[in-house]
Design a protein around this motif. Structure first.
Motif, PDB file in Angstrom:
ATOM      1  N   ALA A 605       0.830  -1.204   0.000  1.00 40.40           N
ATOM      2  CA  ALA A 605       0.000   0.000   0.000  1.00 40.40           C
ATOM      3  C   ALA A 605       0.866   1.256   0.000  1.00 40.40           C
ATOM      4  O   ALA A 605       0.596   2.216  -0.741  1.00 40.40           O
ATOM      5  CB  ALA A 605      -0.940   0.000   1.204  1.00 40.40           C
ATOM      6  N   VAL A 606       1.902   1.272   0.811  1.00 36.26           N
ATOM      7  CA  VAL A 606       2.813   2.416   0.822  1.00 36.26           C
ATOM      8  C   VAL A 606       3.492   2.579  -0.537  1.00 36.26           C
ATOM      9  O   VAL A 606       3.649   3.702  -1.050  1.00 36.26           O
ATOM     10  CB  VAL A 606       3.865   2.243   1.942  1.00 36.26           C
ATOM     11  CG1 VAL A 606       4.949   3.317   1.837  1.00 36.26           C
ATOM     12  CG2 VAL A 606       3.205   2.305   3.307  1.00 36.26           C
ATOM     13  N   PHE A 607       3.880   1.442  -1.145  1.00 31.34           N
ATOM     14  CA  PHE A 607       4.510   1.496  -2.470  1.00 31.34           C
ATOM     15  C   PHE A 607       3.571   2.128  -3.493  1.00 31.34           C
ATOM     16  O   PHE A 607       3.968   3.007  -4.276  1.00 31.34           O
ATOM     17  CB  PHE A 607       4.900   0.081  -2.896  1.00 31.34           C
ATOM     18  CG  PHE A 607       5.367  -0.015  -4.318  1.00 31.34           C
ATOM     19  CD1 PHE A 607       6.628   0.447  -4.688  1.00 31.34           C
ATOM     20  CD2 PHE A 607       4.545  -0.549  -5.297  1.00 31.34           C
ATOM     21  CE1 PHE A 607       7.058   0.369  -6.006  1.00 31.34           C
ATOM     22  CE2 PHE A 607       4.960  -0.625  -6.619  1.00 31.34           C
ATOM     23  CZ  PHE A 607       6.231  -0.167  -6.966  1.00 31.34           C
ATOM     24  N   PHE A 608       2.298   1.707  -3.493  1.00 28.44           N
ATOM     25  CA  PHE A 608       1.354   2.242  -4.478  1.00 28.44           C
ATOM     26  C   PHE A 608       1.035   3.710  -4.210  1.00 28.44           C
ATOM     27  O   PHE A 608       0.787   4.481  -5.149  1.00 28.44           O
ATOM     28  CB  PHE A 608       0.066   1.407  -4.481  1.00 28.44           C
ATOM     29  CG  PHE A 608       0.229   0.077  -5.166  1.00 28.44           C
ATOM     30  CD1 PHE A 608       0.785  -0.010  -6.434  1.00 28.44           C
ATOM     31  CD2 PHE A 608      -0.160  -1.098  -4.529  1.00 28.44           C
ATOM     32  CE1 PHE A 608       0.942  -1.235  -7.058  1.00 28.44           C
ATOM     33  CE2 PHE A 608       0.003  -2.320  -5.143  1.00 28.44           C
ATOM     34  CZ  PHE A 608       0.553  -2.393  -6.411  1.00 28.44           C
ATOM     35  N   VAL A 609       1.024   4.116  -2.951  1.00 28.77           N
ATOM     36  CA  VAL A 609       0.850   5.542  -2.647  1.00 28.77           C
ATOM     37  C   VAL A 609       1.999   6.353  -3.232  1.00 28.77           C
ATOM     38  O   VAL A 609       1.791   7.417  -3.829  1.00 28.77           O
ATOM     39  CB  VAL A 609       0.747   5.764  -1.125  1.00 28.77           C
ATOM     40  CG1 VAL A 609       0.830   7.256  -0.787  1.00 28.77           C
ATOM     41  CG2 VAL A 609      -0.562   5.184  -0.589  1.00 28.77           C
ATOM     42  N   MET A 610       3.226   5.846  -3.067  1.00 32.78           N
ATOM     43  CA  MET A 610       4.389   6.527  -3.632  1.00 32.78           C
ATOM     44  C   MET A 610       4.306   6.600  -5.157  1.00 32.78           C
ATOM     45  O   MET A 610       4.625   7.625  -5.764  1.00 32.78           O
ATOM     46  CB  MET A 610       5.683   5.800  -3.230  1.00 32.78           C
ATOM     47  CG  MET A 610       5.983   5.813  -1.739  1.00 32.78           C
ATOM     48  SD  MET A 610       6.282   7.480  -1.090  1.00 32.78           S
ATOM     49  CE  MET A 610       4.724   7.794  -0.253  1.00 32.78           C
ATOM     50  N   VAL A 611       3.854   5.502  -5.766  1.00 29.94           N
ATOM     51  CA  VAL A 611       3.687   5.489  -7.221  1.00 29.94           C
ATOM     52  C   VAL A 611       2.663   6.536  -7.651  1.00 29.94           C
ATOM     53  O   VAL A 611       2.871   7.296  -8.595  1.00 29.94           O
ATOM     54  CB  VAL A 611       3.254   4.089  -7.707  1.00 29.94           C
ATOM     55  CG1 VAL A 611       2.821   4.133  -9.181  1.00 29.94           C
ATOM     56  CG2 VAL A 611       4.386   3.095  -7.524  1.00 29.94           C
ATOM     57  N   VAL A 630      -4.728   7.099  -4.836  1.00 31.65           N
ATOM     58  CA  VAL A 630      -3.855   7.454  -3.704  1.00 31.65           C
ATOM     59  C   VAL A 630      -4.626   7.368  -2.394  1.00 31.65           C
ATOM     60  O   VAL A 630      -4.133   6.835  -1.390  1.00 31.65           O
ATOM     61  CB  VAL A 630      -3.261   8.859  -3.909  1.00 31.65           C
ATOM     62  CG1 VAL A 630      -2.554   9.333  -2.631  1.00 31.65           C
ATOM     63  CG2 VAL A 630      -2.306   8.879  -5.081  1.00 31.65           C
ATOM     64  N   LEU A 631      -5.867   7.894  -2.375  1.00 26.36           N
ATOM     65  CA  LEU A 631      -6.653   7.874  -1.148  1.00 26.36           C
ATOM     66  C   LEU A 631      -6.988   6.461  -0.717  1.00 26.36           C
ATOM     67  O   LEU A 631      -6.953   6.121   0.474  1.00 26.36           O
ATOM     68  CB  LEU A 631      -7.936   8.686  -1.341  1.00 26.36           C
ATOM     69  CG  LEU A 631      -7.765  10.205  -1.423  1.00 26.36           C
ATOM     70  CD1 LEU A 631      -9.091  10.880  -1.761  1.00 26.36           C
ATOM     71  CD2 LEU A 631      -7.227  10.741  -0.086  1.00 26.36           C
ATOM     72  N   PHE A 632      -7.293   5.595  -1.683  1.00 29.72           N
ATOM     73  CA  PHE A 632      -7.646   4.212  -1.356  1.00 29.72           C
ATOM     74  C   PHE A 632      -6.465   3.505  -0.682  1.00 29.72           C
ATOM     75  O   PHE A 632      -6.613   2.898   0.382  1.00 29.72           O
ATOM     76  CB  PHE A 632      -8.059   3.454  -2.616  1.00 29.72           C
ATOM     77  CG  PHE A 632      -8.304   1.987  -2.368  1.00 29.72           C
ATOM     78  CD1 PHE A 632      -9.466   1.542  -1.761  1.00 29.72           C
ATOM     79  CD2 PHE A 632      -7.329   1.040  -2.737  1.00 29.72           C
ATOM     80  CE1 PHE A 632      -9.664   0.188  -1.508  1.00 29.72           C
ATOM     81  CE2 PHE A 632      -7.536  -0.309  -2.495  1.00 29.72           C
ATOM     82  CZ  PHE A 632      -8.705  -0.740  -1.890  1.00 29.72           C
ATOM     83  N   PHE A 633      -5.299   3.587  -1.303  1.00 32.80           N
ATOM     84  CA  PHE A 633      -4.145   2.875  -0.737  1.00 32.80           C
ATOM     85  C   PHE A 633      -3.605   3.556   0.520  1.00 32.80           C
ATOM     86  O   PHE A 633      -2.990   2.902   1.362  1.00 32.80           O
ATOM     87  CB  PHE A 633      -3.053   2.707  -1.791  1.00 32.80           C
ATOM     88  CG  PHE A 633      -3.339   1.579  -2.749  1.00 32.80           C
ATOM     89  CD1 PHE A 633      -3.220   0.270  -2.324  1.00 32.80           C
ATOM     90  CD2 PHE A 633      -3.768   1.837  -4.042  1.00 32.80           C
ATOM     91  CE1 PHE A 633      -3.493  -0.783  -3.194  1.00 32.80           C
ATOM     92  CE2 PHE A 633      -4.039   0.793  -4.908  1.00 32.80           C
ATOM     93  CZ  PHE A 633      -3.907  -0.520  -4.495  1.00 32.80           C
ATOM     94  N   THR A 634      -3.874   4.863   0.649  1.00 33.63           N
ATOM     95  CA  THR A 634      -3.535   5.505   1.924  1.00 33.63           C
ATOM     96  C   THR A 634      -4.403   4.955   3.036  1.00 33.63           C
ATOM     97  O   THR A 634      -3.925   4.694   4.158  1.00 33.63           O
ATOM     98  CB  THR A 634      -3.734   7.025   1.820  1.00 33.63           C
ATOM     99  OG1 THR A 634      -2.864   7.557   0.821  1.00 33.63           O
ATOM    100  CG2 THR A 634      -3.425   7.699   3.147  1.00 33.63           C
TER     101      THR A 634
END
Length: 707
Positions: A605-611, A630-634
């Protein structure tokens, strides 16, 4: 009386590899009986060299000694020392540090076993990281004062202090063969004595130096007890036998007129078998001062839950009385009067431990007399508990509390000297050990001129940082006294102002002691070493302490489980051969797969937020989907982190070989809470039901295994 060679371990050993045996011989002692360990049975023999001519030797390896023999799950292994590093000479005897070892299996393994591989890995990593020292001729397990009175006709391993004979458990096969023989060799087997090599675990530094142009050797030895050994949060307090966690004896040694020199290897000739180098000139003189440290001797623990501050549990004092009495009975018998210096905080969470210690001493000592001193910094600067004129053993216990944190607040570490000033009368009466070498003595016996009559036992919560600061101050005060008595300092002078080079050496060797003792217990170097190395508390040192604190948090929560398992394995607290046998169940992760996966969900999840945040976006593309992504994975990351921190007991790396009762209870309580979780509770319950049949099958299969 046995000969000198028979009393000392061989300093050069060859191990010969045969298909049916390992054969150990000493080239420098050709008349000695080789030690033969049969494969795969492990039976031991002492043969004449001529009887071994029929053995087909595939290769020969030179080793520094046998560390021990250990039975793991499938096989027994001989641990041999393959590489050592000279540390220096102490009273003419060479001292070594173990650099590398090898494990020689008694059988060729025919099957793959992941648990056996883990056991071997634990052993290798433990021995590699553990600071272990030995000497072929000097007894490192005993202080010089104890050495002055033991029977030097005994083999070196028989003279060793049981507490500090670190490899005693892994030498049990050799010791048993020595005492009782075997099926083919009946009765005591004295010929195996030179193959038993006592090892200490801890810190040892030897510095040939000068003070005001007077040549001397300064040495510092810290011996860690093999009883109740372990890591910081998994080994606290006392056990039912009276052994306390992180117990260490530290000996400060000064040797004058030591003529021994050079750094020989372990394959010396027969002329070096005694290990002692002599010479003419002024009499060799030894002065030493001993201190101890150990955990507060009550039943207490700190329970990791991933919180920065672990949960503290202190049991009722009455439950600890028998164990504490056994502990102090031994301490008084070994050292005389014990001055218990307690440095834990009198406020906050540590207060429970302080009060428990004081309540314990009040009950142990007959009609105690208490006094409290305060100042503008603290309401309890000193709290002293003294016995009346009782004649019982425990009336030789004296308790001194010092509010270390309050008195040294604001980087004013020099105020710790107040404790030394408060203890001056006790320190003067305590004395130190002093003796001369007896020139006519062939066994190195010392002529004693002075005794140390008591000991200071220091503790804080971990017996690390604050403890080392105070111990170094007591050692400094005593060293000044030694130099005055030797006539190389005038009364009122101190070595710190008289010889800057010696002062630098002293500070750094005590800082090294702090770091090494701390690393073996907490996994990191010590805090407050800027004070020990430089003499003052600095902002840089404070920042470094912050780094140490963060590193300790990570290691103590996520890495210390295997480290504790390694202690328990090497010291014999856990014996694989006596444990239940199953199919890869010892180190298996028994948590539901969903629980195991949540840290990986957090990472993804952190990786996808960074992406989502940093990947360049086409200017013509809408921002709605990107923001939703971004909001979902945050949200996923936030939930995962909250779940992990709220259920920290499930994510601490606990010891698996000797589980702590509080860990098992806490794990079950946390799992009960997770099963009621509205989001994943039912998934966890369903997964656990699916695993039950497989677990039962594994258990049944384990009962049928034969290896």
């Amino acid at each position: 009386m046995a000969s000198g060679k028979a009393r000392l371990p061989y300093r050069d050993i060859n191990v010969k590899f045969a298909s049916d045996a390992y054969i150990f011989t000493s080239p420098s002692s050709p008349d000695a009986s080789p030690l033969v360990i049969d494969r795969p049975t492990g039976d031991m023999h002492l043969y004449e060299s001529t009887l071994l001519a029929s053995k087909r030797i595939s290769r020969v390896q030179s080793i520094a000694g046998i560390l021990g023999i250990i039975q793991l799950r499938l096989d027994k292994y001989i641990i041999v020392i393959t590489k050592v590093e000279p540390v220096g000479r102490l009273k003419g005897h060479q001292v070594y540090r173990i650099v590398s070892t090898d494990l020689l299996p008694l059988r060729e393994r025919q099957i793959s076993d992941s648990d056996e591989d883990v056991f071997i890995s634990l052993l290798r990593n433990f021995i590699k990281s553990g600071p272990m020292y030995f000497s072929y001729a000097a007894d490192l397990t005993n202080s010089f004062q104890r050495q002055a009175y033991y029977d030097t006709s005994l083999p070196l391993w028989m003279r060793a202090d049981d507490r500090f004979f670190w490899n005693k458990f892994v030498n049990q096969d050799l010791i048993e063969f020595r005492r009782n023989g075997s099926r083919t060799h009946h009765g005591p087997q004295a010929g195996v004595d030179p193959y038993i090599l006592p090892i200490i675990f801890g810190m040892l530094e030897i510095k040939p130096t000068k003070f005001r142009n007077t040549p001397l050797t300064y040495a510092l030895i810290t011996r860690r007890s093999r009883h109740r050994g372990g890591t910081r949060y998994f080994t606290r307090g006392i056990d039912e036998k009276g052994n306390v966690a992180n117990y260490n004896e530290t000996e400060q040694i000064v040797v004058l007129n030591d003529s021994g020199g050079g750094l020989g290897g372990f394959s010396g000739g027969s002329g070096m078998q005694s290990g002692k180098l002599g010479g003419s000139g002024p009499d060799l003189q030894v002065l030493s001062y001993v201190q101890t440290r150990g955990s507060v001797p009550v039943y207490w623990s700190e329970i990791n839950t991933l919180s920065y501050t672990p949960k503290l549990q202190v049991k009722a004092i009455d439950t600890s009385m028998a164990a504490a009495k056994a502990h102090f009975d031994e301490q008084v018998r070994l050292y005389g009067d014990n001055y218990l210096v307690n440095l834990v905080n009198q406020k906050g969470r540590e207060r429970q431990v302080k009060e428990a210690y004081e309540e314990l001493v009040e009950k142990l000592v007959k009609t105690p007399i208490e006094s409290t001193t305060q100042d503008e910094r603290t309401s309890e600067k000193f709290h002293v508990i003294e016995p009346t004129n009782g004649r019982r053993t425990l009336d030789r216990v004296h308790y001194i509390y010092f509010d270390f944190h309050a008195e040294t607040k604001g980087l004013q570490m020099h105020r710790a000297q107040l404790l030394v000033d408060r203890m001056l009368a006790a320190l003067e009466a305590q004395q130190y050990f002093r003796a001369f070498d007896m020139p006519a003595s062939l066994d190195g016996r010392l002529e004693v001129r002075n005794h140390q009559t008591s000991v200071v036992r220091t503790n804080c919560m971990d017996c690390l940082d604050r403890t080392n600061v105070v111990q170094s101050m007591l050692a400094r005060w005593t060293l000044d006294r030694m130099f005055v008595d030797l006539g190389i300092l005038q009364r009122g002078e101190t070595f710190s102002t008289s010889d800057p080079d010696f002062e630098f050496m002293f500070r750094n060797i005590w800082a090294d002691n702090a770091d090494i003792v701390s690393k073996s217990y907490s996994g990191t170097g010590a805090m407050k070493t800027d004070l020990t190395r430089t003499g003052k508390r600095t902002k840089a040192g404070t920042l470094q302490d912050g780094n140490v604190a963060v590193t300790r948090y990570y290691k103590n929560n996520f890495l210390d489980g295997p480290r504790q398992d390694a202690f328990d394995l090497f010291l014999g607290v856990y014996q694989p051969s006596a444990a239940n046998i199953g199919t890869s169940l010892v180190f298996a992760d028994r948590r539901p797969l969903l629980i195991q996966s949540i840290p990986y969900v957090l990472a993804f999840a952190v990786f996808f937020v960074m992406v989502g945040l940093f990947t360049p976006r086409n200017p013509e593309a809408g921002a709605t989907m990107s923001r939703f992504f971004v909001l979902f994975f945050t949200g996923v990351a936030g939930w995962s982190l909250h779940f992990i921190l709220s259920n920290g007991m499930l994510y601490v790396n606990w010891p698996k070989l000797n589980p702590r009762p509080y860990a098992l209870e806490g794990f079950q309580d946390t799992m009960t809470k997770v099963r009621k979780d509205k989001l994943i509770g039912q998934l966890v319950v369903r997964h656990e039901r699916g695993q039950s049949t497989a677990r039962y099958s594994n258990a049944e299969e384990g009962k049928k295994r034969i290896e």
